[in-house]
Design an enzyme around this catalytic site. Structure first.
Site, PDB file in Angstrom:
ATOM      1  N   ASP A 154       0.847  -1.203   0.000  1.00 27.52           N
ATOM      2  CA  ASP A 154       0.000   0.000   0.000  1.00 27.52           C
ATOM      3  C   ASP A 154       0.883   1.254   0.000  1.00 27.52           C
ATOM      4  OD1 ASP A 154       0.877  -0.078   2.604  1.00 27.52           O
ATOM      5  OD2 ASP A 154      -1.100   0.161   3.524  1.00 27.52           O
TER       6      ASP A 154
ATOM      7  N   GLU B  93       9.510  -4.231  10.496  1.00 22.33           N
ATOM      8  CA  GLU B  93       9.941  -2.965   9.878  1.00 22.33           C
ATOM      9  C   GLU B  93      10.547  -2.012  10.914  1.00 22.33           C
ATOM     10  OE1 GLU B  93       7.067  -0.961   7.393  1.00 22.33           O
ATOM     11  OE2 GLU B  93       8.388   0.778   7.135  1.00 22.33           O
TER      12      GLU B  93
HETATM   13  O1  KIV Z   1       3.338  -1.015   1.656  1.00 19.62           O
HETATM   14  C1  KIV Z   1       4.494  -1.417   1.729  1.00 19.62           C
HETATM   15  O2  KIV Z   1       5.293  -1.324   0.793  1.00 19.62           O
HETATM   16  C2  KIV Z   1       4.901  -2.014   2.980  1.00 19.62           C
HETATM   17  C3  KIV Z   1       6.337  -1.854   3.328  1.00 19.62           C
HETATM   18  C4  KIV Z   1       6.591  -0.484   3.840  1.00 19.62           C
HETATM   19  C5  KIV Z   1       6.771  -2.853   4.291  1.00 19.62           C
HETATM   20  O3  KIV Z   1       4.103  -2.486   3.717  1.00 19.62           O
END
Ligand code: KIV
Length: 286
Positions: free
Chosen positions: A47, A185
């Site tokens: 997202d 993360e």
């Molecule tokens: O949306 C995304 O790319 C993610 C990453 C920040 C881990 O969830």
């Protein structure tokens, strides 16, 4: 020959063999093609597309429909790669029923191989229900961008003993709920290392150091496309923003100066047809 698409058991075996899985985000057909050609083990249709593609300040405005459209394009670009759809804000928080329905939409409409959602203990009901629905679900803990308001911004997590313990508790809850893997993360590497040791499922890092079963990065960061900000954990392997601006400026300059298109960029009329055409036109005007 195309590489065999990985499944959850391959990913589990890679953990056990201490062979890191490498993955990247992609949001469109051609980036997915590049990712597959670069032999990524997995692709996340994150997202983060809200920021990288739509220019939002964060991920909160991203809708389920946007995630589905982008996942469909990625699926077409990378048919041989394990693709994960990212459940956006408010697609799973309200109830376990909504979580299952939206996870199912990713499977039915975009052909993903797994879904991911943010949160630890507080979403264990959703993780359990999605797994019971026959789907693969990945947890995401530490810095969870959808709740960055609660976290006080896009900040590293687990930097004190007390907060690190809470992150570890979240990891254990995600595994107990039935997730097949977890993404950690923006936490210190020591914390990610403890989680990796304690969990049987693969533990992946984005900004959580090297002591993990694999690494995820945001495609627009790795390629140097995203210009708004650069998190500490990002390494830019290219500067495609500069290269793209240079290429577009060169095109604009040549088109303005009449240098482009040159002879080699134009179609030729069939031999003798131009003369016929001018004769035809002349006849019409007389
Ligand atoms: O949306 C995304 O790319 C993610 C990453 C920040 C881990 O969830």
């Amino acid at each position: 020959m195309a590489r065999k698409k990985l499944n959850r058991f391959d990913l589990q075996n890679m953990k056990e063999a201490r062979q890191p899985a490498v993955w990247i985000t992609a949001y469109d057909y051609w980036t997915a093609q590049f990712a597959q050609q670069a032999e990524m083990d997995m692709i996340l249709v994150g997202d983060s597309l809200g920021m990288c593609i739509y220019g939002y300040d964060g991920t909160v405005p991203v809708t389920m429909d946007q995630c589905i459209y982008h996942s469909e394009a990625v699926r077409r670009g990378a048919p041989q790669t394990f693709v994960i759809g990212d459940l956006p804000f408010l697609s799973y928080q309200v109830s376990v029923e909504e979580a299952v329905r939206n996870a199912g939409r990713f499977y039915k409409e975009a052909g993903v191989d797994a879904v991911k959602l943010e949160g630890g203990g507080r979403v264990s009901g959703q993780i359990r229900a999605i797994a019971d629905g026959g789907m693969l679900v990945m947890g995401h803990i530490g810095l969870t961008p959808q709740s960055s308001g609660q976290l006080g911004g896009f900040k590293a997590q687990g930097r004190t003993a007390e907060t690190a313990e809470a992150v570890i508790e979240d990891a254990l809850a995600v595994e107990a709920a039935g997730a097949f893997a977890i993404l950690v993360e923006a936490v210190p590497p020591e914390v990610c290392g403890i989680i990796r040791e304690r969990l049987a499922i693969p533990v992946y890092s984005i900004g959580a150091g090297a002591d993990a079963d694999g690494q995820l990065m945001i495609c627009s960061d790795v390629l140097g496309i995203f210009q708004a900000f650069t998190p500490k954990f990002v390494k830019k392997y290219e500067n495609l923003a500069d290269k793209s601006i240079k290429a577009l400026s060169a095109y604009a300059k040549e088109a303005r100066e009449g240098v482009f298109p040159a002879d080699e960029h134009t179609y030729k009329m069939v031999e003798g047809e131009y003369e016929k055409l001018t004769a035809l036109l002349e006849k019409k005007t007389t």
